[in-house]
Scaffold this motif. Structure first.
Motif, PDB file in Angstrom:
ATOM      1  N   THR A 109     -42.877 -24.685   9.239  1.00  0.00           N
ATOM      2  CA  THR A 109     -42.832 -25.542  10.730  1.00  0.00           C
ATOM      3  C   THR A 109     -41.575 -25.690  11.038  1.00  0.00           C
ATOM      4  O   THR A 109     -41.258 -25.568  12.297  1.00  0.00           O
ATOM      5  CB  THR A 109     -43.762 -26.696  10.559  1.00  0.00           C
ATOM      6  OG1 THR A 109     -45.078 -26.225   9.959  1.00  0.00           O
ATOM      7  CG2 THR A 109     -43.687 -27.498  11.889  1.00  0.00           C
ATOM      8  N   THR A 110     -40.870 -26.176  10.104  1.00  0.00           N
ATOM      9  CA  THR A 110     -39.074 -26.397  10.122  1.00  0.00           C
ATOM     10  C   THR A 110     -38.634 -25.878   9.119  1.00  0.00           C
ATOM     11  O   THR A 110     -39.033 -26.010   7.952  1.00  0.00           O
ATOM     12  CB  THR A 110     -38.916 -27.783  10.542  1.00  0.00           C
ATOM     13  OG1 THR A 110     -39.413 -28.652   9.502  1.00  0.00           O
ATOM     14  CG2 THR A 110     -39.867 -28.407  12.024  1.00  0.00           C
ATOM     15  N   LEU A 111     -37.223 -25.521   9.490  1.00  0.00           N
ATOM     16  CA  LEU A 111     -36.430 -25.170   8.321  1.00  0.00           C
ATOM     17  C   LEU A 111     -34.795 -25.500   8.663  1.00  0.00           C
ATOM     18  O   LEU A 111     -34.411 -24.923   9.765  1.00  0.00           O
ATOM     19  CB  LEU A 111     -36.559 -23.698   7.817  1.00  0.00           C
ATOM     20  CG  LEU A 111     -35.528 -23.243   6.709  1.00  0.00           C
ATOM     21  CD1 LEU A 111     -35.609 -24.074   5.370  1.00  0.00           C
ATOM     22  CD2 LEU A 111     -35.672 -21.735   6.541  1.00  0.00           C
ATOM     23  N   LYS A 112     -34.166 -26.284   7.919  1.00  0.00           N
ATOM     24  CA  LYS A 112     -32.956 -26.444   8.208  1.00  0.00           C
ATOM     25  C   LYS A 112     -31.880 -26.652   7.118  1.00  0.00           C
ATOM     26  O   LYS A 112     -32.370 -27.399   6.061  1.00  0.00           O
ATOM     27  CB  LYS A 112     -32.355 -27.477   9.257  1.00  0.00           C
ATOM     28  CG  LYS A 112     -31.175 -27.868   9.688  1.00  0.00           C
ATOM     29  CD  LYS A 112     -30.920 -29.092  10.530  1.00  0.00           C
ATOM     30  CE  LYS A 112     -29.554 -29.352  10.762  1.00  0.00           C
ATOM     31  NZ  LYS A 112     -29.327 -30.680  11.641  1.00  0.00           N
ATOM     32  N   TYR A 113     -30.792 -25.790   6.959  1.00  0.00           N
ATOM     33  CA  TYR A 113     -29.714 -26.152   5.970  1.00  0.00           C
ATOM     34  C   TYR A 113     -28.602 -26.810   6.582  1.00  0.00           C
ATOM     35  O   TYR A 113     -28.115 -26.429   7.341  1.00  0.00           O
ATOM     36  CB  TYR A 113     -29.363 -24.673   5.318  1.00  0.00           C
ATOM     37  CG  TYR A 113     -30.320 -23.970   4.494  1.00  0.00           C
ATOM     38  CD1 TYR A 113     -30.578 -24.204   3.244  1.00  0.00           C
ATOM     39  CD2 TYR A 113     -31.198 -22.974   5.114  1.00  0.00           C
ATOM     40  CE1 TYR A 113     -31.564 -23.599   2.499  1.00  0.00           C
ATOM     41  CE2 TYR A 113     -31.939 -22.331   4.511  1.00  0.00           C
ATOM     42  CZ  TYR A 113     -32.184 -22.321   3.159  1.00  0.00           C
ATOM     43  OH  TYR A 113     -33.288 -21.702   2.452  1.00  0.00           O
ATOM     44  N   PHE A 114     -27.943 -27.959   5.773  1.00  0.00           N
ATOM     45  CA  PHE A 114     -26.907 -28.423   6.264  1.00  0.00           C
ATOM     46  C   PHE A 114     -26.079 -28.821   5.063  1.00  0.00           C
ATOM     47  O   PHE A 114     -26.540 -29.101   3.863  1.00  0.00           O
ATOM     48  CB  PHE A 114     -27.186 -29.548   7.263  1.00  0.00           C
ATOM     49  CG  PHE A 114     -28.242 -30.520   6.509  1.00  0.00           C
ATOM     50  CD1 PHE A 114     -27.629 -31.844   5.808  1.00  0.00           C
ATOM     51  CD2 PHE A 114     -29.520 -30.480   6.681  1.00  0.00           C
ATOM     52  CE1 PHE A 114     -28.179 -32.620   5.481  1.00  0.00           C
ATOM     53  CE2 PHE A 114     -30.416 -31.517   6.304  1.00  0.00           C
ATOM     54  CZ  PHE A 114     -29.678 -32.686   5.537  1.00  0.00           C
ATOM     55  N   VAL A 115     -24.834 -29.059   5.251  1.00  0.00           N
ATOM     56  CA  VAL A 115     -23.831 -29.646   4.124  1.00  0.00           C
ATOM     57  C   VAL A 115     -24.140 -30.993   3.723  1.00  0.00           C
ATOM     58  O   VAL A 115     -24.495 -31.888   4.610  1.00  0.00           O
ATOM     59  CB  VAL A 115     -22.345 -29.395   4.518  1.00  0.00           C
ATOM     60  CG1 VAL A 115     -21.526 -30.117   3.554  1.00  0.00           C
ATOM     61  CG2 VAL A 115     -22.017 -27.776   4.641  1.00  0.00           C
TER      62      VAL A 115
END
Length: 436
Positions: A109-115
């Motif tokens: 549904t959602t996907l996010k990569y972040f530092v």
């Protein structure tokens, strides 16, 4: 017919101590601007001596790279996903290609990569130079039909700058600083097969479709058993991970002190927050992970126990362990005896004759650590007694009240007295007299 005794004891969630010296940090999920300030960073600061502004600019640049990879997964763009991977490392490229293949087998549904935060590594600095950026990267995602809200896990990546762009050169960096059971996800090891049956999703190794279908059928039967005896709404959505790889969302398959006991399966809780952070709110999702040693002979009653944990954990994390495990054992045994051809009488006899005489308190985690089988049996008997007195709905009400409001020993005692009419000591006395 007698139901065969469970070979292993299940546990609600395996809580693993964090590595000493690792400090949980507050995450910043600010928007990622497109473009890079890396060149300016390199020109104006000595290696390893970045100003706060330069560190922020580097984070923004790497976040932009990670954002493109997130989008690539959602759109099925393999070329875009691999664009920032070091082409000079064919093994790294192969691992990342397999990761993409696995991720595409799930519905996000959602996907996010972040530092998340920088994690310097002497080994990586020696290998790539002082400008290497090794960092803990947070993967925040929500699986469609499984997760009520997004959950988070961490991975360890390392980037270098080449030609003004940031390039991924390591995807297994700083492993020792990552969350022990959070970052080893089912998609991280070898290619997988994903089987869906109703609201159940099963993950096995590639080529194990037959095993996956078998586990899916057993899992659906377990869901039905939980929904018959747990008097609170639960939609039955659950992922069962039954891979041959023992490191998936785990580091050990034993629990307790001394020789401990073998865990056949466990419900792993997932949160929307840093996996290292102290948990003060209920989990937003769970996964049932099966010990590779028993996955081929997985039975329904074991899964009923673990799925009860999945169904109850969403209420809160303040319920005492005796009721957490007692409810799971009660639902398991009640589900078994829904079939008139099966019985738990041997278990009932063992608990009554062997475990009850020595019970002095409602079992705590200390009692579980010393004698797991005894504590599980006692907790089950306590719950059977409470169901006899209060009914399944009444016990569910007690569980819910404790899960949400049990903040101190005084509050705990008040909640127990309100629902049962007894103190903890009086409850122990009544349970020991109960014939079942």
């Amino acid at each position: 017919m007698k139901h065969p005794r469970r070979l292993f004891a299940g546990v609600a969630a395996l809580v693993l101590a964090g590595t000493a010296g690792v400090v949980a940090v507050r995450l910043q999920q600010g928007g990622s601007a497109v473009g890079s300030s890396a060149a300016a960073i390199k020109a104006t600061a000595a290696p390893g001596q970045l100003t706060d502004a330069q560190s922020a600019a580097r984070k923004t640049a790497v976040d932009a790279v990670l954002a493109k990879r997130s989008t690539a997964v959602l759109k099925g763009d393999l070329k875009g996903f691999l664009a920032a991977v070091d082409p000079k490392q064919p093994q790294l490229v192969a691992r990342q290609r397999m990761l993409f293949t696995n991720l595409r087998k799930f519905r996000f549904t959602t996907l996010k990569y972040f530092v998340a935060d920088e994690r310097p590594s002497k080994e990586l600095t020696a290998k790539y130079g002082a400008d290497i950026f090794s960092t803990r990267v947070m993967m925040r995602y929500q699986l469609t039909g499984l997760d009520r809200k997004p959950v988070q896990t961490d991975v360890g990546y390392a980037f270098v700058q080449r030609g003004g762009a940031w390039v991924l050169v390591e995807d297994s960096a700083i492993e020792e600083t990552l969350s022990p059971d959070g970052h080893r996800q089912p998609w991280d090891f070898q290619e997988i097969s994903v089987i869906r049956k109703g609201r159940v999703l099963v993950v096995v190794d590639k080529g194990e479709q037959a095993l996956g279908q078998k586990i899916a059928k057993v899992s659906q039967g377990a869901v039905d058993g939980v929904q018959r005896h747990w008097r609170r709404p639960w939609n039955g959505e659950v992922m069962v991970v039954a891979m041959s790889e023992p490191r998936v969302m785990a580091t050990v398959w034993t629990a307790g002190s001394g020789s401990g006991w073998t865990i056949a399966a466990k419900a792993v809780s997932l949160y929307d927050g840093d996996p290292w952070a102290q948990k003060s709110v209920p989990p937003v999702s769970s996964r049932i992970v099966v010990n590779p040693a028993v996955r081929s002979k997985l039975d329904q009653d074991l899964l009923v126990h673990e799925m009860t944990h999945v169904a109850t954990l969403q209420l809160g994390i303040k319920t005492p362990v005796w009721l957490v495990e007692g409810i799971a054992e009660y639902v398991r045994c009640a589900s078994i005896e829904d079939d008139p051809h099966w019985t738990v009488d041997p278990y009932r006899k063992t608990v009554r004759s062997k475990y009850l005489p020595s019970m002095k308190v409602l079992p705590t985690q200390a009692e579980f650590n010393v004698a797991g089988d005894r504590s599980y049996g006692q907790s089950w008997w306590i719950t059977v007694y409470l169901v006899d007195e209060l009914g399944e709905k009444g016990v569910a009400d007690l569980y819910t009240d404790l899960a949400k409001h049990n903040t101190s020993q005084k509050v705990y005692a008040a909640i127990l007295k309100k629902h049962t009419g007894k103190t903890a000591a009086q409850l122990v006395t009544a349970v020991k007299k109960f014939k079942g």
